[in-house]
Design a protein around this motif. Structure first.
Motif, PDB file in Angstrom:
ATOM      1  N   GLU A   5       0.208  11.079   1.696  1.00 37.32           N
ATOM      2  CA  GLU A   5      -1.024  11.905   1.485  1.00 37.32           C
ATOM      3  C   GLU A   5      -2.664  10.523   1.786  1.00 37.32           C
ATOM      4  O   GLU A   5      -2.204   9.874   1.139  1.00 37.32           O
ATOM      5  CB  GLU A   5      -1.203  12.343  -0.055  1.00 37.32           C
ATOM      6  N   VAL A   6      -3.376  10.833   2.624  1.00 39.27           N
ATOM      7  CA  VAL A   6      -4.355  10.282   2.480  1.00 39.27           C
ATOM      8  C   VAL A   6      -5.634  11.103   1.821  1.00 39.27           C
ATOM      9  O   VAL A   6      -5.858  12.868   2.542  1.00 39.27           O
ATOM     10  CB  VAL A   6      -4.844   9.324   3.667  1.00 39.27           C
ATOM     11  N   GLN A   7      -6.342  11.259   0.745  1.00 36.71           N
ATOM     12  CA  GLN A   7      -7.579  11.756   0.740  1.00 36.71           C
ATOM     13  C   GLN A   7      -9.079  10.887   0.540  1.00 36.71           C
ATOM     14  O   GLN A   7      -9.218   9.532   0.242  1.00 36.71           O
ATOM     15  CB  GLN A   7      -7.357  11.820  -1.186  1.00 36.71           C
ATOM     16  N   VAL A  26       1.454   0.771   8.523  1.00 34.09           N
ATOM     17  CA  VAL A  26       1.526   0.865   7.530  1.00 34.09           C
ATOM     18  C   VAL A  26       1.833   1.649   6.767  1.00 34.09           C
ATOM     19  O   VAL A  26       2.097   3.291   7.169  1.00 34.09           O
ATOM     20  CB  VAL A  26       0.404   0.604   5.891  1.00 34.09           C
ATOM     21  N   PRO A  27       3.851   1.361   6.411  1.00 34.58           N
ATOM     22  CA  PRO A  27       5.040   2.396   6.256  1.00 34.58           C
ATOM     23  C   PRO A  27       4.692   3.655   5.378  1.00 34.58           C
ATOM     24  O   PRO A  27       4.016   2.497   3.459  1.00 34.58           O
ATOM     25  CB  PRO A  27       5.661   1.337   6.268  1.00 34.58           C
ATOM     26  N   ASP A  28       5.450   3.878   4.752  1.00 30.46           N
ATOM     27  CA  ASP A  28       5.613   4.903   3.103  1.00 30.46           C
ATOM     28  C   ASP A  28       4.372   5.779   2.902  1.00 30.46           C
ATOM     29  O   ASP A  28       4.210   5.997   1.301  1.00 30.46           O
ATOM     30  CB  ASP A  28       6.196   4.201   2.108  1.00 30.46           C
ATOM     31  N   GLN A  31      -4.540   8.000  11.114  1.00 32.10           N
ATOM     32  CA  GLN A  31      -3.891   9.080  12.842  1.00 32.10           C
ATOM     33  C   GLN A  31      -3.548  10.442  12.079  1.00 32.10           C
ATOM     34  O   GLN A  31      -2.330   9.982  10.800  1.00 32.10           O
ATOM     35  CB  GLN A  31      -3.605   8.198  13.888  1.00 32.10           C
ATOM     36  N   GLY A  32      -3.708  11.527  12.422  1.00 32.69           N
ATOM     37  CA  GLY A  32      -2.991  12.500  12.057  1.00 32.69           C
ATOM     38  C   GLY A  32      -3.260  13.658  11.222  1.00 32.69           C
ATOM     39  O   GLY A  32      -5.075  13.567  10.504  1.00 32.69           O
ATOM     40  N   ARG A  34      -0.797   8.537  10.493  1.00 33.80           N
ATOM     41  CA  ARG A  34      -0.221   7.406  11.007  1.00 33.80           C
ATOM     42  C   ARG A  34      -1.146   6.260  10.226  1.00 33.80           C
ATOM     43  O   ARG A  34      -2.800   6.899  10.713  1.00 33.80           O
ATOM     44  CB  ARG A  34       0.461   7.732  11.602  1.00 33.80           C
ATOM     45  N   VAL A  35      -0.878   5.636   9.342  1.00 40.78           N
ATOM     46  CA  VAL A  35      -1.748   4.384   8.749  1.00 40.78           C
ATOM     47  C   VAL A  35      -1.829   3.248   9.600  1.00 40.78           C
ATOM     48  O   VAL A  35      -0.385   3.189   8.795  1.00 40.78           O
ATOM     49  CB  VAL A  35      -2.333   4.726   7.391  1.00 40.78           C
TER      50      VAL A  35
END
Length: 85
Positions: free
Chosen positions: A54-56, A49-51, A84-85, A71-72
């Motif tokens: 941030e993941v919370q 999944v691009p762009d 990932q990451g 990297r989702v």
């Protein structure tokens, strides 16, 4: 006879096996592990999944884990996500 006794002490398995002092254990490298992981993701049909900046993750106790520029990967149909990451 002395050679026969020496050869018998080096044998690990039963009769007819090779004579060696120890069994060679091969460890898997990080590259091989990563390749196997990527292959498993490909089988599941997971695509990147691009762009995403941030993941919370919010835990049950209220604490939050934040990942910047991860990297989702996702398969929306099966509701499967990988960060990932």
């Amino acid at each position: 006879e002395a050679l026969r006794k020496l050869g018998a002490s080096l044998r690990i398995g039963g009769p007819g096996t090779s004579r060696r002092k120890f069994k060679n254990v091969r460890a898997m490298s990080d590259k091989a592990e990563d390749a196997m992981f990527q292959g498993t993701l490909r089988k599941l049909g997971i695509n990147q999944v691009p762009d995403i900046k941030e993941v919370q993750f919010v835990k049950e106790d209220g604490t939050c884990m934040v990942f910047s520029n991860p990297r989702v990967l996702a398969n929306i149909g099966s509701n499967t996500f990988v960060c990932q990451g």
